[in-house]
Each structure stands twice: as structure tokens, then as C-alpha cells.
Design an enzyme around this catalytic site. Structure first.
Site, PDB file in Angstrom:
ATOM      1  N   ASN A   1     -27.284  38.030  75.260  1.00 39.89           N
ATOM      2  CA  ASN A   1     -25.824  38.031  75.396  1.00 39.89           C
ATOM      3  C   ASN A   1     -25.516  37.156  76.616  1.00 39.89           C
ATOM      4  OD1 ASN A   1     -23.138  38.487  75.730  1.00 39.89           O
ATOM      5  ND2 ASN A   1     -23.312  40.666  76.239  1.00 39.89           N
TER       6      ASN A   1
ATOM      7  N   GLU B   1     -17.995  45.912  78.899  1.00 38.69           N
ATOM      8  CA  GLU B   1     -17.130  45.008  79.678  1.00 38.69           C
ATOM      9  C   GLU B   1     -15.785  44.838  78.971  1.00 38.69           C
ATOM     10  OE1 GLU B   1     -19.967  41.838  80.024  1.00 38.69           O
ATOM     11  OE2 GLU B   1     -21.096  43.001  81.487  1.00 38.69           O
TER      12      GLU B   1
ATOM     13  N   SER C   1     -29.992  45.731  82.473  1.00 35.03           N
ATOM     14  CA  SER C   1     -31.015  45.273  83.431  1.00 35.03           C
ATOM     15  C   SER C   1     -32.409  45.154  82.810  1.00 35.03           C
ATOM     16  CB  SER C   1     -31.051  46.180  84.664  1.00 35.03           C
ATOM     17  OG  SER C   1     -29.815  46.116  85.344  1.00 35.03           O
TER      18      SER C   1
ATOM     19  N   HIS D   1     -18.603  46.142  73.582  1.00 33.01           N
ATOM     20  CA  HIS D   1     -19.343  46.022  74.847  1.00 33.01           C
ATOM     21  C   HIS D   1     -18.535  46.694  75.957  1.00 33.01           C
ATOM     22  CE1 HIS D   1     -21.371  44.364  78.317  1.00 33.01           C
ATOM     23  NE2 HIS D   1     -22.369  44.031  77.513  1.00 33.01           N
TER      24      HIS D   1
ATOM     25  N   GLY E   1     -26.170  44.950  84.679  1.00 36.87           N
ATOM     26  CA  GLY E   1     -25.994  44.033  85.809  1.00 36.87           C
ATOM     27  C   GLY E   1     -26.286  44.654  87.159  1.00 36.87           C
TER      28      GLY E   1
ATOM     29  N   LYS F   1     -22.728  36.168  77.670  1.00 35.59           N
ATOM     30  CA  LYS F   1     -21.430  36.458  78.290  1.00 35.59           C
ATOM     31  C   LYS F   1     -20.682  35.138  78.546  1.00 35.59           C
ATOM     32  CE  LYS F   1     -23.442  40.732  79.921  1.00 35.59           C
ATOM     33  NZ  LYS F   1     -23.523  41.806  80.891  1.00 35.59           N
TER      34      LYS F   1
ATOM     35  N   GLU G   1     -26.178  50.993  75.723  1.00 34.65           N
ATOM     36  CA  GLU G   1     -26.075  50.278  77.000  1.00 34.65           C
ATOM     37  C   GLU G   1     -25.366  51.168  78.014  1.00 34.65           C
ATOM     38  OE1 GLU G   1     -26.307  45.724  76.857  1.00 34.65           O
ATOM     39  OE2 GLU G   1     -24.241  46.262  76.492  1.00 34.65           O
TER      40      GLU G   1
END
Ligand code: 13P
Length: 258
Positions: free
Chosen positions: A13, A101, A217, A99, A177, A15, A171
Site C-alpha cells: 500500500n 486512515e 509495521s 483503511h 506507521g 499510500k 490492521e
């Protein structure tokens, strides 16, 4: 169907990273480094690079290209949005949905994600549905409750037949991250929970065909131990997917005789 019959899927991904040129360059550099014949590599570039990356990946059967998001309608007056049909037209075969985010930054709800999953399936795109709890939710012992609720709402009204091919990505928000991946036993526990949930809702056969992948991660040094877990069928990689070196190391994890 057991774990060995679900071929590993490793997803990049990217991003909001990479130009069209650097995305294409990545594909050509990665392809010869994929040494594990059974692993499927999924790459999700930006919308702007999607068509070019899909064309670049055509000669490489191990690489599948997809998108990071789509809108929950087939077409219409939705300025700035992209539909499933348009993604397929650009060469996408899968789409990442829900996701964290997007849940956080764009306030996407489970109901909205559910609409997207349905449209993705109708558009013949493989949905990669992301679920996962926050740090506070884990601390409060609510991980299963939160993920169970996300699965229930995001897969609402989708039968095992309609949902065939759907991939679930666990996730945990706190692991994304942060350089602080969930431990392999933690991941196995949550994947087992997702598998059991799917068995209850879709039945044994369909549930055992679903790929459950982990993201948060993932790095070259933890990929193998994560993949050694019985219900971990793949990985969803953010930061470490941006460089060919680190991503190819992750892709080439070797389960050996384990
Ligand atoms: P990182 O691998 O950078 O933690 O990102 C994970 C992720 O969000 C993949 O979708």
C-alpha cells in the site's frame, strides 16, 4: 482448506507516495526479485499511477495491481471521486477499503464501507476490507468486540457467495506507521477470531477460503514470524513497501518446513 492452500498474498500500500515514473521503475525492479513462486504480490499505487503501473506489471504474472480506495457508486455527479468501473478500466483487480486512515481522516463509516464492498464485488474487484482496533480499545480489552462489529457492519447483507474472493486485512490502528507491530501470537488470536466470525456467518467452506492478512509495521525482520501463524495468509505493508529492497525481502519470506 488449510493454510497451505491459501497462497500467500503480500500487498504494497503505497499510500500517497511515488510519481508515475518511480512507480513503474519499482515494478520492473521488483519483478525479477520475486523468488517465491506461490506468493502473489499486490501493488496499490496512487490513482494517478494506476493505469501505468497495471501496464508495466502485465508481463509479470506474480504481480497484481489495484487501488487504495473507490467511491460507493457506479457513476454520477461525485466530483473528485473514482468508481469501481473506472478502476477496472484502469487495470485494477483489487481495491483496499475501510483503511483506518480513511476512517479517521475522511470520517468513513462502516455503513459507507459496506456500500463500497458491495459495489467493488459487483465491479469484479477483490475488496481488501480493513478492520482493526485503536490503542484505547485494545487497552480496554475490546479488540474482538470492535473488530466483530466492523465485520458485521462492513459485510452486512453480503452472502458467502456474493463475498467470494474478499480479503480481510486486520490492521490494528496502533501498529500502523509506529514501528510497533502486533506480536505474532496477538495477530494469530485476532485472525482466529476473524476466521471463527466468518465460519459463523458464511460457513466453514467459504470462511476457510478467505485470505486474512495482517498490516501494521510489517518489516523484513518480522514478516516470517507473522507468516508462520496458522491464520496469517498474507501481509499489508505500508512504509516498508516503498523500497524494492525491503519489500522484496518481505515478499520472499521463506516458511521452509515450518
Ligand atoms: P505501515 O506498514 O507503514 O505500518 O502501514 C501499514 C498500513 O497502513 C498498510 O495499509
Amino acid at each position: 482448506m488449510d493454510r497451505l492452500q491459501r497462497k500467500p498474498i503480500i500487498v504494497a500500500n503505497w499510500k500517497m507516495h511515488k510519481s508515475i515514473a518511480s512507480s513503474i521503475e519499482f515494478v520492473h525492479a521488483l519483478a525479477p526479485k520475486i523468488t517465491v513462486p506461490s506468493t502473489q504480490v499486490f501493488i496499490a499505487p496512487s490513482f494517478t499511477a494506476l493505469h501505468a503501473v497495471a501496464a508495466a506489471a502485465k508481463p509479470y504474472p506474480a504481480i497484481t495491481v489495484g487501488a487504495q480506495n473507490m467511491y460507493a457508486a457506479a457513476e454520477g455527479a461525485y466530483t473528485g471521486e473514482v468508481s469501481g468501473i473506472q478502476l477496472v478500466d484502469a487495470g485494477a483487480q483489487f481495491v483496499i477499503l475501510g483503511h483506518s486512515e480513511r476512517r479517521k481522516l475522511c470520517k468513513e463509516t462502516d455503513q459507507f464501507i459496506n456500500e463500497k464492498v458491495k459495489i467493488a464485488l459487483l465491479s469484479k474487484l477483490i475488496p481488501i476490507l480493513c478492520v482493526g482496533e485503536s490503542f484505547d480499545e485494545r487497552k480496554a480489552g475490546k479488540s474482538e468486540e470492535v473488530v466483530g462489529e466492523q465485520l458485521k457492519k462492513c459485510l452486512n447483507d453480503i452472502t458467502s457467495v456474493q463475498g467470494r474472493g474478499t480479503i480481510i486485512a486486520y490492521e490494528p490502528v496502533w501498529a500502523i506507521g509506529t514501528n510497533c507491530a502486533a506480536t505474532p501470537p496477538m495477530v494469530q488470536e485476532m485472525h482466529q477470531f476473524c476466521r471463527d466470525w466468518l465460519i459463523r456467518h458464511w460457513g466453514d467452506e467459504a470462511a476457510n477460503k478467505v485470505h486474512l492478512i495482517y498490516g501494521g509495521s510489517v518489516k523484513p525482520d518480522n514478516a516470517l514470524s507473522l507468516m508462520q501463524q496458522k491464520d496469517v495468509d498474507g501481509l499489508l505493508v505500508g512504509g516498508a513497501s516503498l523500497a524494492v529492497e525491503s519489500f522484496s525481502e518481505i515478499v520472499n519470506f521463506d516458511l521452509g518446513e515450518t
